[in-house]
Design a protein around this motif. Sequence first.
Motif, PDB file in Angstrom:
ATOM      1  N   VAL A 116       0.853  -1.198   0.000  1.00  0.00           N
ATOM      2  CA  VAL A 116       0.000   0.000   0.000  1.00  0.00           C
ATOM      3  C   VAL A 116       0.887   1.245   0.000  1.00  0.00           C
ATOM      4  O   VAL A 116       1.820   1.349   0.795  1.00  0.00           O
ATOM      5  N   GLY A 117       0.613   2.152  -0.929  1.00  0.00           N
ATOM      6  CA  GLY A 117       1.350   3.409  -0.996  1.00  0.00           C
ATOM      7  C   GLY A 117       2.572   3.366  -1.888  1.00  0.00           C
ATOM      8  O   GLY A 117       3.210   4.403  -2.113  1.00  0.00           O
ATOM      9  N   ALA A 118       2.917   2.175  -2.421  1.00  0.00           N
ATOM     10  CA  ALA A 118       4.106   2.080  -3.286  1.00  0.00           C
ATOM     11  C   ALA A 118       3.903   2.911  -4.549  1.00  0.00           C
ATOM     12  O   ALA A 118       2.804   2.935  -5.111  1.00  0.00           O
ATOM     13  N   PRO A 119       4.941   3.619  -5.004  1.00  0.00           N
ATOM     14  CA  PRO A 119       4.824   4.363  -6.256  1.00  0.00           C
ATOM     15  C   PRO A 119       4.651   3.417  -7.444  1.00  0.00           C
ATOM     16  O   PRO A 119       5.323   2.397  -7.531  1.00  0.00           O
ATOM     17  N   ILE A 120       3.710   3.768  -8.327  1.00  0.00           N
ATOM     18  CA  ILE A 120       3.378   2.939  -9.486  1.00  0.00           C
ATOM     19  C   ILE A 120       3.727   3.724 -10.752  1.00  0.00           C
ATOM     20  O   ILE A 120       3.372   4.896 -10.884  1.00  0.00           O
ATOM     21  N   ARG A 121       4.402   3.039 -11.680  1.00  0.00           N
ATOM     22  CA  ARG A 121       4.911   3.700 -12.884  1.00  0.00           C
ATOM     23  C   ARG A 121       4.059   3.385 -14.111  1.00  0.00           C
ATOM     24  O   ARG A 121       3.455   2.317 -14.198  1.00  0.00           O
TER      25      ARG A 121
END
Length: 221
Positions: A116-121
């Motif tokens: 949860v909250g991880a940056p997504i590219r």
Amino acid sequence: MTSPGTLIGRAAHLVATRALSRVAVIAAIVLGLAGGSALGGRAGAVTAPVAISQPSAAPAGDTPAGVDLDEDGRYDLAWPLTLGQRGEDAYGSGAFGASRDGGRRRHNGLDLVAPVGAPIRAPISGIVTRVGQAYSGEPELQFVEITSPTTRYSARVFYVGPSRAPGAQVTAGEIIGRAQDLGRRYASGMTNHVHVEFADHRGAVLDPSAVLPAFPRRSKA
Ligand SMILES: [Zn+2]
């Protein structure tokens, strides 16, 4: 503007000049396009898996894993994140084509482990064409759709709290939002993840691992 034909021509040129791993990736893209076109119709159309060789060296850390097809120094395709692919959990497998609803349908994307909250590219370069609800009546869980004017592929990444709005131009590998929490909807223990899916210009579903570069191997501690 680069036409799809030109892009394939460049890919053919690269086939003649590049190392095996890059060649395999581009060949997979061309095969993916051909396979997808033959099937037609997004619903239920699943392309056959395409074998691609693994790269000899894997990028380390949070380095985005991507491929620059037109050699403009920017990625055209990239993994949203590379922590791993969702394996089997209480709700099934995150693999492309995995069984869903007791075999009545297939998983038309690929699930990537995402705290949860991880940056997504962004998986492709293009325009954000839609930000929408992953499930009707449930405004919290969202998806971001990006369409590439060059390849006419569209990619959707689900369960992302978006940081880009429709109309925005994004480059593959650029952060488009943060991973959302699936714990409330799937309370029995689902690996938190984002779901990425690809379609060609006719809407035929493509295998993300055939379109994207080989998934980077990570050394296990
Ligand atoms: Zn999924």
